[in-house]
Write a protein that holds these residues in place. Structure first.
Motif: not given
Length: 220
Positions: A56-70
């Motif tokens: 969640x922190x990666x998403x809230x900080x908008x780092x771009x180092x995350x993915x979700x959904x298949x």
């Protein structure tokens, strides 16, 4: 044992619970696990919460180092970009290998139980040809057997925490923490352009065939 001189004091901070067992050896070990189930479950839950909070922190900080959904998660896996792959243990998604009975080309799709009821997923979008189901497998089981080939760590989580519930309801129950930033919008645009270029090439070939030109017609 903790009161014994043989016990290494450095281990004291990782002791979860002390229980009395009636047996020695392996039987005693198994009994200790059963008696400590509640405490061990709490430890697992805390580990889940910590991992999901990092996601969640990666998403809230908008780092771009995350993915979700298949779909995006599979693209990130194929890039080798995922460091921690996170999947809800009850994720209701199946992996299908389909074959176009006309061209013999195969493809992979991932569908939820609800999506499986949509017959459009099992027909070619351009020709309408029915696609043969070569193999159907639970996505969770397939990933448990194949995640190592993508060079990532696999973590199954529950929805027993607030973070787990949010992960399931808001992010599709699957995602990952990435090694580097991935722009999925740009990646999707690139893939769409590639498909468009291939279609143009195919149309050009068809046009040449329609005119039925031979090399001899041009003195070649």
């Amino acid at each position: 044992l903790m009161r014994s001189d043989l016990f290494d004091g450095r281990l004291a901070k990782v002791v979860v619970k002390m229980v009395d067992v009636s047996y020695g050896g392996e039987n005693g070990f198994q009994q200790a696990i059963e008696l400590s189930a509640d405490a061990l479950g709490a430890v697992k839950l805390m580990k889940e919460k910590k991992l999901l909070q990092k996601f969640m922190d990666e998403i809230s900080q908008d780092t771009g180092r995350f993915c979700f959904m298949v779909d995006d998660t599979m693209k990130a896996l194929e890039l080798g970009a995922i460091e921690n792959l996170i999947i809800w243990e009850n994720l209701s998604v199946n992996r299908f290998e389909l074959r176009n009975t006309s061209t013999q080309e195969t493809s992979i799709i991932h569908l939820t139980t609800e999506q499986e009821a949509n017959d459009n997923f099992f027909h070619d979008t351009e020709t309408g040809v029915e696609l043969e189901v070569v193999e159907k497998e639970e996505f969770v089981e397939w990933m448990a057997n194949n995640y190592k080939q993508f060079g990532c760590k696999l973590e199954f989580v529950t929805d027993r925490s607030s973070e787990g519930t949010q992960f399931v309801k808001g992010f599709g129950g699957i995602g990952g923490i990435l090694r580097w930033k991935v722009d999925f919008v740009e990646l999707n645009n690139f893939e769409d352009q590639g498909k468009h270029d291939n279609d143009d090439d195919s149309d050009s070939d068809d046009s040449a065939d329609e005119y039925d030109f031979d090399d001899d017609d041009f003195g070649f």
